[in-house]
Scaffold this motif. Structure first.
Motif, PDB file in Angstrom:
ATOM      1  N   ARG A  54       0.823  -1.219   0.000  1.00 57.24           N
ATOM      2  CA  ARG A  54       0.000   0.000   0.000  1.00 57.24           C
ATOM      3  C   ARG A  54       0.856   1.268   0.000  1.00 57.24           C
ATOM      4  O   ARG A  54       0.354   2.350  -0.302  1.00 57.24           O
ATOM      5  N   GLN A  55       2.140   1.160   0.366  1.00 55.81           N
ATOM      6  CA  GLN A  55       3.000   2.341   0.355  1.00 55.81           C
ATOM      7  C   GLN A  55       3.684   2.467  -1.005  1.00 55.81           C
ATOM      8  O   GLN A  55       4.252   1.499  -1.497  1.00 55.81           O
ATOM      9  N   PRO A  56       3.671   3.655  -1.598  1.00 59.39           N
ATOM     10  CA  PRO A  56       4.422   3.854  -2.838  1.00 59.39           C
ATOM     11  C   PRO A  56       5.923   3.643  -2.597  1.00 59.39           C
ATOM     12  O   PRO A  56       6.470   4.144  -1.621  1.00 59.39           O
ATOM     13  N   VAL A  57       6.549   2.874  -3.485  1.00 61.92           N
ATOM     14  CA  VAL A  57       7.994   2.630  -3.381  1.00 61.92           C
ATOM     15  C   VAL A  57       8.634   2.827  -4.757  1.00 61.92           C
ATOM     16  O   VAL A  57       7.944   2.870  -5.774  1.00 61.92           O
ATOM     17  N   ALA A  58       9.969   2.904  -4.766  1.00 65.83           N
ATOM     18  CA  ALA A  58      10.677   3.201  -6.015  1.00 65.83           C
ATOM     19  C   ALA A  58      10.667   2.005  -6.967  1.00 65.83           C
ATOM     20  O   ALA A  58      10.671   2.170  -8.180  1.00 65.83           O
ATOM     21  N   ASP A  59      10.681   0.784  -6.422  1.00 67.23           N
ATOM     22  CA  ASP A  59      10.621  -0.398  -7.276  1.00 67.23           C
ATOM     23  C   ASP A  59      10.216  -1.612  -6.444  1.00 67.23           C
ATOM     24  O   ASP A  59      10.071  -1.525  -5.229  1.00 67.23           O
ATOM     25  N   GLY A  60      10.024  -2.750  -7.127  1.00 66.61           N
ATOM     26  CA  GLY A  60       9.510  -3.958  -6.461  1.00 66.61           C
ATOM     27  C   GLY A  60      10.587  -4.931  -6.011  1.00 66.61           C
ATOM     28  O   GLY A  60      10.284  -6.095  -5.704  1.00 66.61           O
ATOM     29  N   SER A  61      11.826  -4.451  -5.938  1.00 66.81           N
ATOM     30  CA  SER A  61      12.943  -5.351  -5.627  1.00 66.81           C
ATOM     31  C   SER A  61      12.900  -5.904  -4.211  1.00 66.81           C
ATOM     32  O   SER A  61      13.665  -6.799  -3.870  1.00 66.81           O
ATOM     33  N   SER A 113      14.704   1.077   1.887  1.00 68.23           N
ATOM     34  CA  SER A 113      15.482   1.953   1.009  1.00 68.23           C
ATOM     35  C   SER A 113      14.661   2.402  -0.197  1.00 68.23           C
ATOM     36  O   SER A 113      14.780   3.566  -0.613  1.00 68.23           O
ATOM     37  N   VAL A 114      13.806   1.539  -0.757  1.00 68.93           N
ATOM     38  CA  VAL A 114      13.002   1.999  -1.902  1.00 68.93           C
ATOM     39  C   VAL A 114      11.861   2.918  -1.455  1.00 68.93           C
ATOM     40  O   VAL A 114      11.410   3.780  -2.214  1.00 68.93           O
ATOM     41  N   ARG A 115      11.418   2.752  -0.207  1.00 65.34           N
ATOM     42  CA  ARG A 115      10.426   3.696   0.324  1.00 65.34           C
ATOM     43  C   ARG A 115      11.075   5.069   0.546  1.00 65.34           C
ATOM     44  O   ARG A 115      10.478   6.101   0.236  1.00 65.34           O
TER      45      ARG A 115
END
Ligand code: ZN
Length: 248
Positions: free
Chosen positions: A173-180, A194-196
């Motif tokens: 539900r939180q926007p993140v930079a990527d799905g890694s 880190s992506v958050r």
């Protein structure tokens, strides 16, 4: 942001305006309560910097509640319980912010003359404790995300973190930079953090993730490995007026 190991149960990571300190098992034997852990953090700072400091700590409840300390008066050295929250913020030099962890992530933020220390397990991350903390840094002190350094300390690694679909769904539900951060039934919490942080506007080049897994390494306390008798690490950040820790 190079690391320096003091060899005395604490890892020091220089940050903008200050330092993040991560205690391990050698610096915090099992059985210390929350006040004892804050006291251990203060003792380590006294060894590294030669000065006694106030150490703020909280009752941690996996929330996104934050606490901001602004001095009206200077606090005496030693542990100070501030109430219930999972992130602490200040702009006061030498006022140390501490959280304790066993498998959750400790996340230190520093920049723009402020510091914050966050306790972030999956519940806190799903509640966006990182976004709320960065929002408070901006609202209270005018600190913008792109001026922040972050250090994500050691927590449970993906090697030991199989989770149910509800955990993945809560984090998604939180926007993140990527799905890694997600694998097959496995979550990499440090990668998620880190992506958050990148999605929140931090420069990925200023986000440092410390390698390791609390459940793998005997160097750390781990609730997942040791169960109820597990101890806790202390983790702290403070502004040091440009001073660096003395060498070990
Ligand atoms: Zn592991």
């Amino acid at each position: 942001m190079a690391e320096t190991a003091s060899g005395s149960g604490v890892l020091a990571v220089p940050m903008t305006g200050g330092v993040a300190l991560f205690g391990d098992r050698a610096g915090a034997p099992a059985g210390l309560d929350e006040r004892g852990l804050a006291d251990a953090a203060g003792a380590a700072i006294q060894r590294l910097f030669g000065r006694a400091v106030p150490v703020l700590y909280a009752r941690q409840e996996h929330t996104r509640l934050t606490f901001t300390y602004s001095a009206g008066e200077s606090l005496p050295p030693g542990p100070h319980l501030v109430g219930t929250c999972d992130a602490l913020l200040t702009v006061e030099p030498w006022t140390t912010l501490a959280v304790r962890t066993a498998d959750c992530l400790p996340v230190a933020l520093a920049g723009g003359g402020a510091v914050a220390m966050v306790h972030a397990g999956w519940r806190g991350l799903a509640a966006d404790v990182l976004g709320f903390t960065i929002g408070r840094l901006r609202a209270e002190f005018g600190v913008t995300p792109e001026t922040l350094d972050a250090v994500v300390g050691v927590g449970i690694g993906p090697c030991h973190y199989e989770v149910g679909a509800e955990v993945v769904a809560a984090l998604e539900r939180q926007p993140v930079a990527d799905g890694s951060w997600r694998g097959n039934g496995v979550v990499d919490l440090a990668r998620f953090a880190s992506v958050r942080l990148a999605a929140l506007g931090l420069d990925p080049g200023r986000v440092q993730v410390l390698a390791g897994c609390t459940a793998c390494s005997p160097r750390y306390h781990s609730y997942r490995r040791d169960g109820d008798p597990a101890g806790r690490q202390w983790n702290a950040v403070l502004l040091t007026e440009g001073l660096r820790p003395s060498s070990p």
